[in-house]
Design a protein around this motif. Structure first.
Motif, short mmCIF file in Angstrom:
data_model
loop_
_atom_site.label_atom_id
_atom_site.label_comp_id
_atom_site.label_asym_id
_atom_site.label_seq_id
_atom_site.Cartn_x
_atom_site.Cartn_y
_atom_site.Cartn_z
N ARG A 42 -7.98 -10.39 -8.53
CA ARG A 42 -8.07 -10.65 -10.09
C ARG A 42 -6.66 -10.48 -10.80
NH1 ARG A 42 -13.89 -9.76 -9.82
NH2 ARG A 42 -13.52 -7.59 -10.68
N ALA A 43 -6.40 -9.43 -10.44
CA ALA A 43 -5.00 -8.62 -11.24
C ALA A 43 -3.85 -8.76 -10.49
CB ALA A 43 -5.36 -7.24 -11.52
N GLY A 44 -4.13 -9.49 -9.13
CA GLY A 44 -2.68 -9.56 -8.34
C GLY A 44 -2.16 -8.26 -7.72
N GLY A 45 -2.77 -6.97 -7.84
CA GLY A 45 -2.51 -5.87 -7.17
C GLY A 45 -2.96 -4.84 -8.32
N GLY A 46 -2.36 -3.57 -7.90
CA GLY A 46 -3.07 -2.43 -8.56
C GLY A 46 -2.54 -1.01 -8.04
N THR A 47 -2.84 0.05 -8.74
CA THR A 47 -2.59 1.39 -8.20
C THR A 47 -3.77 2.06 -8.06
OG1 THR A 47 -2.67 2.15 -10.63
CG2 THR A 47 -0.47 1.53 -9.98
N LEU A 48 -3.68 3.18 -6.96
CA LEU A 48 -4.85 3.81 -6.55
C LEU A 48 -4.27 5.44 -6.37
CD1 LEU A 48 -7.42 3.11 -3.95
CD2 LEU A 48 -6.31 5.13 -3.42
N LEU A 49 -5.19 6.10 -6.73
CA LEU A 49 -5.14 7.71 -6.62
C LEU A 49 -6.12 8.29 -5.56
CD1 LEU A 49 -3.95 10.48 -7.35
CD2 LEU A 49 -5.78 10.56 -8.93
N ARG A 60 -3.13 5.22 3.97
CA ARG A 60 -2.18 4.67 4.32
C ARG A 60 -2.78 3.21 5.02
NH1 ARG A 60 -0.28 9.34 6.37
NH2 ARG A 60 -1.73 9.50 8.10
N HIS A 61 -4.23 3.20 5.16
CA HIS A 61 -5.12 2.11 5.76
C HIS A 61 -5.34 1.18 4.37
CE1 HIS A 61 -5.70 2.88 9.96
NE2 HIS A 61 -6.14 3.92 9.63
N LEU A 62 -5.55 1.70 3.43
CA LEU A 62 -5.73 0.99 2.39
C LEU A 62 -4.66 -0.01 1.81
CD1 LEU A 62 -7.60 3.52 0.00
CD2 LEU A 62 -8.64 1.64 0.83
N ALA A 63 -3.26 0.70 1.92
CA ALA A 63 -2.24 -0.12 1.60
C ALA A 63 -1.84 -1.17 2.50
CB ALA A 63 -0.81 0.95 1.43
N ARG A 64 -2.17 -0.82 3.94
CA ARG A 64 -1.80 -1.78 5.07
C ARG A 64 -2.98 -3.00 4.59
NH1 ARG A 64 -1.91 2.45 8.89
NH2 ARG A 64 0.20 3.21 9.21
N TRP A 65 -4.42 -2.60 4.53
CA TRP A 65 -5.21 -3.78 4.11
C TRP A 65 -4.85 -4.57 3.00
CZ3 TRP A 65 -9.46 0.32 4.67
CH2 TRP A 65 -9.58 0.82 6.00
N ALA A 66 -4.48 -3.97 1.85
CA ALA A 66 -4.09 -4.75 0.84
C ALA A 66 -2.94 -5.75 1.03
CB ALA A 66 -3.64 -3.91 -0.43
N ALA A 67 -1.73 -5.20 1.77
CA ALA A 67 -0.80 -5.96 2.10
C ALA A 67 -1.07 -7.08 3.19
CB ALA A 67 0.40 -5.17 2.92
N ARG A 68 -1.88 -6.86 4.03
CA ARG A 68 -2.50 -7.86 4.97
C ARG A 68 -3.08 -9.06 4.13
NH1 ARG A 68 -7.51 -6.13 7.88
NH2 ARG A 68 -8.23 -6.43 5.83
N ASP A 69 -3.68 -8.88 2.97
CA ASP A 69 -4.42 -9.63 2.12
C ASP A 69 -3.45 -10.38 0.99
OD1 ASP A 69 -6.80 -9.56 3.48
OD2 ASP A 69 -7.26 -7.80 1.99
N GLY A 70 -2.30 -9.87 1.30
CA GLY A 70 -1.05 -10.36 0.21
C GLY A 70 -1.17 -9.81 -0.96
N LEU A 71 -1.64 -8.67 -1.21
CA LEU A 71 -1.86 -7.97 -2.35
C LEU A 71 -1.07 -6.69 -2.34
CD1 LEU A 71 -5.63 -8.14 -2.67
CD2 LEU A 71 -4.20 -9.66 -4.06
N THR A 72 -0.56 -6.26 -3.44
CA THR A 72 0.19 -5.12 -3.66
C THR A 72 -0.74 -3.84 -4.14
OG1 THR A 72 2.31 -6.48 -4.18
CG2 THR A 72 2.24 -4.05 -4.69
N LEU A 73 -0.65 -2.84 -3.42
CA LEU A 73 -1.63 -1.60 -3.88
C LEU A 73 -0.42 -0.56 -3.55
CD1 LEU A 73 -4.40 -0.42 -4.68
CD2 LEU A 73 -4.61 -0.13 -2.22
N ARG A 74 -0.33 0.26 -4.66
CA ARG A 74 0.72 1.33 -4.79
C ARG A 74 -0.23 2.57 -4.76
NH1 ARG A 74 2.51 -2.30 -8.43
NH2 ARG A 74 1.97 -0.58 -9.99
#
Length: 218
Positions: A42-49, A60-74
């Motif tokens: 919905r937001a096109g990406g996000g940040t995670l702690l 690392r896995h969360l960032a990879r899964w998001a990238a695989r889905d075309g999403l940016t997760l910092r």
């Protein structure tokens, strides 16, 4: 492995083994798909702690899964133990993932905020006041969804882990510390009793407790 004087080689092997253990038992891919990805889309990406990140494999896995889905997760992955952060930083880098030696209270004091706050296998390490402080920090730091995942204490979980790790993960603390973690963890009913208002204790297969919070629903 919490002993500051423990064998460094065994500690490194333990951090290295967390990747396999977490992929088998921790269920973060399911959490990502159900609890995090809809918000990211919905937001096109996000940040995670990631609090208490250990060797950083979940981050690392969360960032990879998001990238695989075309999403940016910092992802900002923190741990109070300098040895964990040193190990995490030594792993092949994943775009969007950074590591920092810190506690949740440090980031709260700095006025930081993230879309998501998670932890993995952290709750059973905490005393009652420490758990209260973590959840208060989480609400201050989190703008959307928080998920603290942990083991559900159960005789079958203990027996299965004991058998599965008895002759594997040699040269690490996985077997001994893992069994200790199962013994120290909450049952689902215990976690539900200590959950503050606005927090929900949920079950996830196999033998997982999730303590969740969502902004706007609290």
């Amino acid at each position: 492995m919490d002993d500051p004087h423990c064998d460094p080689a065994a500690l490194a092997n333990t951090y290295r083994s967390f990747d396999l253990v977490n992929r088998v038992v921790s269920g973060w891919q399911q959490v990502y798909r159900r609890d995090l990805r809809p918000h990211l889309r919905r937001a096109g990406g996000g940040t995670l702690l990631d609090v208490g990140c250990g060797g950083g494999d979940v981050a690392r896995h969360l960032a990879r899964w998001a990238a695989r889905d075309g999403l940016t997760l910092r992802v900002t992955a923190i741990d109070a133990d300098a040895r964990a952060i040193a190990f995490a930083r030594a792993q092949p880098p994943v775009p969007g993932v950074t590591y920092r030696q810190a506690m949740s209270g440090d980031l709260r004091a700095a006025g930081r905020q993230f879309d998501f706050v998670i932890s993995n296998h952290l709750l059973h390490h905490l005393s009652g006041p420490e758990l209260t402080a973590l959840l208060a920090d989480t609400q201050a730091l989190c703008a959307r969804v928080a998920v603290h995942g942990d083991i559900e204490r159960h005789p079958l979980a203990y027996a299965a882990f004991r058998v599965a790790t008895a002759w594997t993960f040699r040269g690490s603390f996985i077997h001994v510390d893992g069994l200790r973690s199962v013994r120290r963890s909450f049952t689902h009913a215990e976690l539900a009793r200590v959950a503050p208002p606005g927090w929900q204790a949920r079950r996830q297969f196999p033998f997982r407790n999730l303590l969740t919070w969502e902004a706007g629903r609290a």
